[in-house]
Design a protein around this motif. Sequence first.
Motif, PDB file in Angstrom:
ATOM      1  N   ILE A  18      26.481  14.853 -15.737  1.00 27.09           N
ATOM      2  CA  ILE A  18      26.693  13.450 -16.106  1.00 27.09           C
ATOM      3  C   ILE A  18      28.170  13.129 -15.882  1.00 27.09           C
ATOM      4  CG2 ILE A  18      26.535  11.702 -17.909  1.00 27.09           C
ATOM      5  CD1 ILE A  18      24.390  13.433 -19.230  1.00 27.09           C
ATOM      6  N   THR A  19      28.460  12.615 -14.712  1.00 28.79           N
ATOM      7  CA  THR A  19      29.825  12.285 -14.325  1.00 28.79           C
ATOM      8  C   THR A  19      29.861  10.838 -13.844  1.00 28.79           C
ATOM      9  OG1 THR A  19      29.476  12.934 -12.021  1.00 28.79           O
ATOM     10  CG2 THR A  19      30.216  14.677 -13.563  1.00 28.79           C
ATOM     11  N   PRO A  20      31.029  10.227 -13.809  1.00 30.14           N
ATOM     12  CA  PRO A  20      31.097   8.874 -13.242  1.00 30.14           C
ATOM     13  C   PRO A  20      30.573   8.819 -11.810  1.00 30.14           C
ATOM     14  CG  PRO A  20      33.095   9.339 -14.456  1.00 30.14           C
ATOM     15  CD  PRO A  20      32.306  10.632 -14.394  1.00 30.14           C
ATOM     16  N   GLU A  21      30.834   9.869 -11.024  1.00 26.93           N
ATOM     17  CA  GLU A  21      30.372   9.874  -9.630  1.00 26.93           C
ATOM     18  C   GLU A  21      28.847   9.882  -9.546  1.00 26.93           C
ATOM     19  OE1 GLU A  21      32.584  12.034 -10.913  1.00 26.93           O
ATOM     20  OE2 GLU A  21      34.434  11.448  -9.906  1.00 26.93           O
ATOM     21  N   ASN A  22      28.207  10.764 -10.299  1.00 28.34           N
ATOM     22  CA  ASN A  22      26.743  10.837 -10.254  1.00 28.34           C
ATOM     23  C   ASN A  22      26.103   9.584 -10.841  1.00 28.34           C
ATOM     24  OD1 ASN A  22      26.721  13.289  -8.969  1.00 28.34           O
ATOM     25  ND2 ASN A  22      26.490  14.475 -10.839  1.00 28.34           N
ATOM     26  N   THR A  23      26.698   9.044 -11.894  1.00 31.59           N
ATOM     27  CA  THR A  23      26.168   7.810 -12.475  1.00 31.59           C
ATOM     28  C   THR A  23      26.311   6.660 -11.493  1.00 31.59           C
ATOM     29  OG1 THR A  23      26.760   8.632 -14.672  1.00 31.59           O
ATOM     30  CG2 THR A  23      26.266   6.291 -14.479  1.00 31.59           C
ATOM     31  N   ALA A  24      27.424   6.592 -10.770  1.00 33.59           N
ATOM     32  CA  ALA A  24      27.608   5.549  -9.756  1.00 33.59           C
ATOM     33  C   ALA A  24      26.558   5.667  -8.658  1.00 33.59           C
ATOM     34  CB  ALA A  24      29.018   5.637  -9.167  1.00 33.59           C
ATOM     35  N   ARG A  25      26.258   6.880  -8.256  1.00 27.40           N
ATOM     36  CA  ARG A  25      25.210   7.081  -7.236  1.00 27.40           C
ATOM     37  C   ARG A  25      23.844   6.638  -7.754  1.00 27.40           C
ATOM     38  NH1 ARG A  25      28.313  11.939  -6.809  1.00 27.40           N
ATOM     39  NH2 ARG A  25      29.652  11.794  -4.993  1.00 27.40           N
ATOM     40  N   ASP A  26      23.571   6.898  -9.028  1.00 28.70           N
ATOM     41  CA  ASP A  26      22.312   6.438  -9.630  1.00 28.70           C
ATOM     42  C   ASP A  26      22.243   4.908  -9.629  1.00 28.70           C
ATOM     43  OD1 ASP A  26      21.543   9.048 -10.084  1.00 28.70           O
ATOM     44  OD2 ASP A  26      22.065   9.021 -12.223  1.00 28.70           O
ATOM     45  N   ILE A  27      23.349   4.267  -9.976  1.00 28.04           N
ATOM     46  CA  ILE A  27      23.393   2.799  -9.972  1.00 28.04           C
ATOM     47  C   ILE A  27      23.142   2.271  -8.570  1.00 28.04           C
ATOM     48  CG2 ILE A  27      24.926   0.809 -10.249  1.00 28.04           C
ATOM     49  CD1 ILE A  27      26.161   2.351 -12.649  1.00 28.04           C
ATOM     50  N   ASP A  28      23.689   2.933  -7.564  1.00 29.35           N
ATOM     51  CA  ASP A  28      23.467   2.462  -6.198  1.00 29.35           C
ATOM     52  C   ASP A  28      22.003   2.600  -5.798  1.00 29.35           C
ATOM     53  OD1 ASP A  28      24.798   1.265  -3.882  1.00 29.35           O
ATOM     54  OD2 ASP A  28      23.999   3.045  -2.872  1.00 29.35           O
ATOM     55  N   ARG A  29      21.331   3.593  -6.305  1.00 26.68           N
ATOM     56  CA  ARG A  29      19.886   3.714  -6.025  1.00 26.68           C
ATOM     57  C   ARG A  29      19.124   2.536  -6.635  1.00 26.68           C
ATOM     58  NH1 ARG A  29      21.015   9.289  -7.385  1.00 26.68           N
ATOM     59  NH2 ARG A  29      21.166  10.453  -5.463  1.00 26.68           N
ATOM     60  N   VAL A  30      19.525   2.117  -7.821  1.00 25.67           N
ATOM     61  CA  VAL A  30      18.903   0.944  -8.453  1.00 25.67           C
ATOM     62  C   VAL A  30      19.218  -0.293  -7.630  1.00 25.67           C
ATOM     63  CG1 VAL A  30      18.930  -0.536 -10.497  1.00 25.67           C
ATOM     64  CG2 VAL A  30      18.934   1.950 -10.767  1.00 25.67           C
ATOM     65  N   ARG A  31      20.461  -0.452  -7.208  1.00 25.40           N
ATOM     66  CA  ARG A  31      20.854  -1.593  -6.384  1.00 25.40           C
ATOM     67  C   ARG A  31      20.018  -1.653  -5.112  1.00 25.40           C
ATOM     68  NH1 ARG A  31      22.150  -2.216  -1.778  1.00 25.40           N
ATOM     69  NH2 ARG A  31      22.526   0.006  -1.582  1.00 25.40           N
ATOM     70  N   ALA A  32      19.802  -0.523  -4.487  1.00 26.02           N
ATOM     71  CA  ALA A  32      19.054  -0.470  -3.229  1.00 26.02           C
ATOM     72  C   ALA A  32      17.618  -0.954  -3.383  1.00 26.02           C
ATOM     73  CB  ALA A  32      19.075   0.950  -2.675  1.00 26.02           C
ATOM     74  N   ALA A  33      17.113  -0.932  -4.587  1.00 23.53           N
ATOM     75  CA  ALA A  33      15.732  -1.359  -4.826  1.00 23.53           C
ATOM     76  C   ALA A  33      15.563  -2.872  -4.747  1.00 23.53           C
ATOM     77  CB  ALA A  33      15.251  -0.851  -6.183  1.00 23.53           C
ATOM     78  N   GLY A  34      16.658  -3.627  -4.729  1.00 22.77           N
ATOM     79  CA  GLY A  34      16.441  -5.060  -4.675  1.00 22.77           C
ATOM     80  C   GLY A  34      17.660  -5.940  -4.522  1.00 22.77           C
ATOM     81  N   ALA A  35      18.832  -5.384  -4.325  1.00 27.37           N
ATOM     82  CA  ALA A  35      20.023  -6.222  -4.186  1.00 27.37           C
ATOM     83  C   ALA A  35      20.897  -5.700  -3.063  1.00 27.37           C
ATOM     84  CB  ALA A  35      20.815  -6.231  -5.486  1.00 27.37           C
ATOM     85  N   GLU A  36      21.501  -6.633  -2.346  1.00 22.50           N
ATOM     86  CA  GLU A  36      22.426  -6.227  -1.288  1.00 22.50           C
ATOM     87  C   GLU A  36      23.776  -5.836  -1.885  1.00 22.50           C
ATOM     88  OE1 GLU A  36      24.663  -8.298   2.474  1.00 22.50           O
ATOM     89  OE2 GLU A  36      22.613  -8.907   2.033  1.00 22.50           O
ATOM     90  N   LYS A  37      24.217  -6.630  -2.889  1.00 23.89           N
ATOM     91  CA  LYS A  37      25.493  -6.378  -3.548  1.00 23.89           C
ATOM     92  C   LYS A  37      25.343  -6.598  -5.047  1.00 23.89           C
ATOM     93  CE  LYS A  37      28.593  -7.509   0.215  1.00 23.89           C
ATOM     94  NZ  LYS A  37      29.870  -8.128   0.532  1.00 23.89           N
ATOM     95  N   PHE A  38      26.309  -6.059  -5.797  1.00 25.89           N
ATOM     96  CA  PHE A  38      26.324  -6.180  -7.252  1.00 25.89           C
ATOM     97  C   PHE A  38      27.583  -6.886  -7.720  1.00 25.89           C
ATOM     98  CE2 PHE A  38      23.764  -2.232  -8.824  1.00 25.89           C
ATOM     99  CZ  PHE A  38      22.619  -2.979  -8.897  1.00 25.89           C
ATOM    100  N   ASN A  39      27.470  -7.617  -8.823  1.00 24.14           N
ATOM    101  CA  ASN A  39      28.592  -8.030  -9.646  1.00 24.14           C
ATOM    102  C   ASN A  39      28.520  -7.156 -10.886  1.00 24.14           C
ATOM    103  OD1 ASN A  39      29.464 -10.272  -8.063  1.00 24.14           O
ATOM    104  ND2 ASN A  39      27.752 -11.431  -8.884  1.00 24.14           N
ATOM    105  N   PHE A  40      29.675  -6.783 -11.443  1.00 26.85           N
ATOM    106  CA  PHE A  40      29.682  -5.878 -12.592  1.00 26.85           C
ATOM    107  C   PHE A  40      30.502  -6.409 -13.745  1.00 26.85           C
ATOM    108  CE2 PHE A  40      28.890  -2.672  -9.254  1.00 26.85           C
ATOM    109  CZ  PHE A  40      27.796  -2.046  -9.810  1.00 26.85           C
ATOM    110  N   TYR A  41      30.026  -6.153 -14.941  1.00 30.25           N
ATOM    111  CA  TYR A  41      30.822  -6.246 -16.162  1.00 30.25           C
ATOM    112  C   TYR A  41      30.690  -4.884 -16.827  1.00 30.25           C
ATOM    113  CZ  TYR A  41      32.190  -6.867 -20.936  1.00 30.25           C
ATOM    114  OH  TYR A  41      32.803  -6.704 -22.139  1.00 30.25           O
ATOM    115  N   ALA A  42      31.795  -4.299 -17.200  1.00 32.04           N
ATOM    116  CA  ALA A  42      31.741  -2.985 -17.840  1.00 32.04           C
ATOM    117  C   ALA A  42      32.819  -2.894 -18.916  1.00 32.04           C
ATOM    118  CB  ALA A  42      31.938  -1.880 -16.816  1.00 32.04           C
TER     119      ALA A  42
END
Length: 96
Positions: A18-42
């Motif tokens: 559980i690292t920022p890098e692996n979590t970022a890759r997981d988020i990109d997999r979610v993005r790929a399911a339906g969005a070209e780009k993301f806006n973020f609030y964190a």
Amino acid sequence: MPSLRTEVSSDPEFVRQITPENTARDIDRVRAAGAEKFNFYASTFGTAVEMTYRSLFDHRTTRMWLDSPVPPTRHMPTVDGDLEANDTKDTAPFVN
């Protein structure tokens, strides 16, 4: 809720990944399911993840709003140890 130390001792291999890098890759997999780009609030730990996401996938990010950023090098499996090193037994002062 079990402490992070309990989680580490019960499944250290899982927690280590559980690292920022692996979590970022997981988020990109979610993005790929339906969005070209993301806006973020964190906020807090999420800022480390989103800064890492932006560094890995800048072309897939439009806007970011980071509130209370923490360094992306923060190693979450050692948080309990960090608290003990600072002689902090209770996280309540850090929670609103």
